[in-house]
Write a protein that holds these residues in place. Structure first.
Motif, PDB file in Angstrom:
ATOM      1  N   GLU A  67       1.127  -1.159  -0.173  1.00  0.00           N
ATOM      2  CA  GLU A  67       0.365  -0.456   0.037  1.00  0.00           C
ATOM      3  C   GLU A  67       0.724   1.309  -0.006  1.00  0.00           C
ATOM      4  N   THR A  68       1.613   1.433   0.905  1.00  0.00           N
ATOM      5  CA  THR A  68       2.314   2.509   0.607  1.00  0.00           C
ATOM      6  C   THR A  68       4.266   2.160  -0.220  1.00  0.00           C
ATOM      7  N   GLN A  69       4.294   1.570  -0.367  1.00  0.00           N
ATOM      8  CA  GLN A  69       5.265   1.603  -1.376  1.00  0.00           C
ATOM      9  C   GLN A  69       7.108   1.557  -0.689  1.00  0.00           C
ATOM     10  N   ARG A  70       6.418   1.723   0.598  1.00  0.00           N
ATOM     11  CA  ARG A  70       7.914   2.007   1.512  1.00  0.00           C
ATOM     12  C   ARG A  70       8.326   0.581   2.473  1.00  0.00           C
ATOM     13  N   SER A  71       9.598   0.690   2.891  1.00  0.00           N
ATOM     14  CA  SER A  71      10.040  -0.823   3.146  1.00  0.00           C
ATOM     15  C   SER A  71      10.108  -1.219   4.264  1.00  0.00           C
ATOM     16  N   LYS A  72       9.786  -2.429   3.986  1.00  0.00           N
ATOM     17  CA  LYS A  72       9.153  -3.098   5.029  1.00  0.00           C
ATOM     18  C   LYS A  72      10.242  -3.638   6.019  1.00  0.00           C
ATOM     19  N   GLY A  73      11.890  -3.717   5.385  1.00  0.00           N
ATOM     20  CA  GLY A  73      12.592  -3.665   6.649  1.00  0.00           C
ATOM     21  C   GLY A  73      13.307  -4.773   6.534  1.00  0.00           C
ATOM     22  N   PHE A  74      13.058  -5.672   5.758  1.00  0.00           N
ATOM     23  CA  PHE A  74      13.952  -6.683   4.980  1.00  0.00           C
ATOM     24  C   PHE A  74      14.337  -7.014   3.208  1.00  0.00           C
ATOM     25  N   ALA A  75      15.515  -7.422   2.899  1.00  0.00           N
ATOM     26  CA  ALA A  75      15.663  -7.451   1.989  1.00  0.00           C
ATOM     27  C   ALA A  75      16.077  -9.265   1.558  1.00  0.00           C
ATOM     28  N   PHE A  76      16.232  -9.401   0.035  1.00  0.00           N
ATOM     29  CA  PHE A  76      16.750 -10.920  -0.404  1.00  0.00           C
ATOM     30  C   PHE A  76      17.982 -10.786  -1.495  1.00  0.00           C
ATOM     31  N   VAL A  77      19.182 -11.006  -1.299  1.00  0.00           N
ATOM     32  CA  VAL A  77      20.712 -10.798  -2.131  1.00  0.00           C
ATOM     33  C   VAL A  77      20.513 -12.409  -2.737  1.00  0.00           C
ATOM     34  N   GLU A  78      20.751 -12.244  -4.193  1.00  0.00           N
ATOM     35  CA  GLU A  78      21.050 -13.622  -4.084  1.00  0.00           C
ATOM     36  C   GLU A  78      22.723 -13.759  -5.318  1.00  0.00           C
TER      37      GLU A  78
END
Length: 88
Positions: free
Chosen positions: A37-48
């Motif tokens: 909804e906000t397009q703001r980061s949720k504070g986590f990510a994935f790096v491959e």
């Protein structure tokens, strides 16, 4: 090999994340998870990574380290659990 990166700064960009992890090997992709909804980061990510050894090196070196003012968590990513279908 895909890594989960937790406790990220909400201001972190994919480019900054890529630059940080590229120091350990060839990064195939970075994906900061955004709120729908906000397009703001949720504070986590994935790096491959293309190479398992590079991913393991990054995981050992960066887990518990400070990045952009936050102490990050770096683990091997687990497969997404299957979603239950709603009856109806």
């Amino acid at each position: 090999m895909k890594l989960y990166i937790g406790n990220l700064s909400y201001r972190m960009t994919n480019d900054e994340l890529n630059k940080t992890f590229s120091a350990y090997g060839d990064v195939l992709s970075t994906h900061i998870v955004l709120d729908r909804e906000t397009q703001r980061s949720k504070g986590f990510a994935f790096v491959e990574f293309s190479d398992k050894q590079a991913a393991e090196s990054a995981m050992q070196s960066l887990n518990g380290k400070e990045l952009a003012g936050r102490t990050i968590v770096v683990n091997e990513a687990r497969p997404k659990p299957a979603r239950q279908r709603r009856a109806g």
